[in-house]
Design an enzyme around this catalytic site. Structure first.
Site, PDB file in Angstrom:
ATOM      1  N   TYR A  14       0.811  -1.228   0.000  1.00 40.11           N
ATOM      2  CA  TYR A  14       0.000   0.000   0.000  1.00 40.11           C
ATOM      3  C   TYR A  14       0.841   1.273   0.000  1.00 40.11           C
ATOM      4  O   TYR A  14       0.546   2.219  -0.738  1.00 40.11           O
ATOM      5  CB  TYR A  14      -0.896  -0.065   1.237  1.00 40.11           C
ATOM      6  CG  TYR A  14      -1.708   1.159   1.579  1.00 40.11           C
ATOM      7  CD1 TYR A  14      -2.977   1.348   1.021  1.00 40.11           C
ATOM      8  CD2 TYR A  14      -1.258   2.093   2.517  1.00 40.11           C
ATOM      9  CE1 TYR A  14      -3.752   2.452   1.377  1.00 40.11           C
ATOM     10  CE2 TYR A  14      -2.020   3.186   2.872  1.00 40.11           C
ATOM     11  CZ  TYR A  14      -3.272   3.361   2.300  1.00 40.11           C
ATOM     12  OH  TYR A  14      -4.032   4.453   2.660  1.00 40.11           O
ATOM     13  N   TYR A  73      -8.254  -3.068  12.541  1.00 32.57           N
ATOM     14  CA  TYR A  73      -7.023  -2.707  13.268  1.00 32.57           C
ATOM     15  C   TYR A  73      -7.374  -1.955  14.551  1.00 32.57           C
ATOM     16  O   TYR A  73      -6.877  -2.276  15.636  1.00 32.57           O
ATOM     17  CB  TYR A  73      -6.144  -1.847  12.348  1.00 32.57           C
ATOM     18  CG  TYR A  73      -4.969  -1.180  13.009  1.00 32.57           C
ATOM     19  CD1 TYR A  73      -3.806  -1.896  13.287  1.00 32.57           C
ATOM     20  CD2 TYR A  73      -5.020   0.176  13.360  1.00 32.57           C
ATOM     21  CE1 TYR A  73      -2.719  -1.287  13.894  1.00 32.57           C
ATOM     22  CE2 TYR A  73      -3.945   0.801  13.962  1.00 32.57           C
ATOM     23  CZ  TYR A  73      -2.795   0.065  14.234  1.00 32.57           C
ATOM     24  OH  TYR A  73      -1.734   0.686  14.836  1.00 32.57           O
TER      25      TYR A  73
END
Ligand code: NAD
Ligand code: RM4
Length: 257
Positions: free
Chosen positions: A160, A201
């Site tokens: 990413y 997360y």
């Protein structure tokens, strides 16, 4: 900024069915722009909700499905936008994905998909939109969602972070190419904004408190924090900002010592 400073403008916001893109679409509509709410397949209901909210508030919006990773679908989206709204002044490259993956488990398929959506998608959308803006001859704005991840690494984001650095770099190069047409190109680098992209997360016990402790202003960011900056970059007040990036992270990046 004066109210409705984007009246008569048309904006395409990619990935506008949720998160930051949704807030951007709503904010640009509040400023008077007519907005294309782009979404991928499977997010029709969410996109319709965004459109209904904008129309309910007195704005104008249309949902257009397109996978930004598919150049054919992107061309079709831009053509459909022109058919419905007549012109295009602002492109917000917002669509992005970040499945958190351990490096040794990274497959080529995941790697390629992240490049295709995040970076190649920004290329397809920027080229298609800038052709329209060039032909209109009235300038334009391309605003892309890079990230603090363009500046720092991420252990579970090895696929990413290069895309976010690439988007920032793409805006710098396009600022040179498109500046002569009055089309400015800039990036926004959000820090940690609580959305679906990082929900798993931040759902880990203690994670929000831990990360918030590193942010000088003492909180995670919200999609609205980013939407206001997009509205500014889209405005006349920002007409001399070209090839820049704006870090919107509550001071996270500078908090190293
Ligand atoms: P999100 O998951 O809530 O939203 C992502 C949006 O992109 C969704 O609307 C999704 O439908 C859309 N999308 C995904 N794949 C697509 C595709 N192929 N075609 C069209 N649309 C697609 O996450 P978010 O946090 O709102 O992320 C928006 C952007 O902001 C992303 O580019 C992300 O990298 C960037 N960003 C987010 C953060 C953060 O902390 N949330 C930080 C820095 C940068
Ligand atoms: C961002 C940045 C954020 C993270 C998201 C998924 O670019 O790294 O901190 O939450 O990606």
């Amino acid at each position: 900024m004066t109210p409705k400073h984007l009246a008569a403008k048309v904006a395409v916001v990619t990935g506008a069915s949720r998160g930051i893109g949704r807030a951007v679409a709503s904010r640009l509509a509040q400023e008077g722009a007519r907005v294309v709410v782009n979404h991928p397949r499977g997010e029709e209901d969410a996109a319709r909700e965004v459109v209904n909210e904008i129309v309910g508030d007195g704005g104008d919006a249309v949902a257009i499905q397109a996978d930004v990773a598919d150049n054919g679908q992107v061309q079709n989206m831009i053509e459909t936008a022109i058919k419905h709204l007549g012109r295009l002044d602002i492109l917000v490259n917002n669509a992005g994905i970040c499945p958190f993956v351990e490096w040794f488990d990274m497959t080529e398929e995941i790697w390629r998909r992240v490049q295709d959506v995040n970076l190649n998608g920004a290329f397809y959308c920027s080229q298609a939109a800038s052709r329209v803006m060039r032909d209109q001859g009235q300038g334009g704005r391309i605003i892309s969602m890079s990230s603090i991840s363009a500046l720092v690494g991420g252990g579970f984001q090895t696929h990413y972070t290069p895309t976010k650095a690439g988007i920032r770099s793409l805006m710098q190069s396009l600022a040179i190419v498109l500046g002569p047409y009055g089309i400015t190109c800039n990036s926004i680098l959000p820090g940690a904004i609580l959305t679906d992209i990082n929900r798993a997360y931040f759902d880990q016990p203690g994670q929000i408190q831990k990360d918030t402790g590193r942010i000088p202003v003492g909180r995670l960011g919200t999609p609205k924090d980013i939407a206001g900056v997009v509205a500014f970059l889209a405005s006349e007040d920002a007409s001399y900002i070209n090839g820049a990036d704006i870090l919107v992270d509550g001071g996270l990046f500078v908090n190293l010592q």
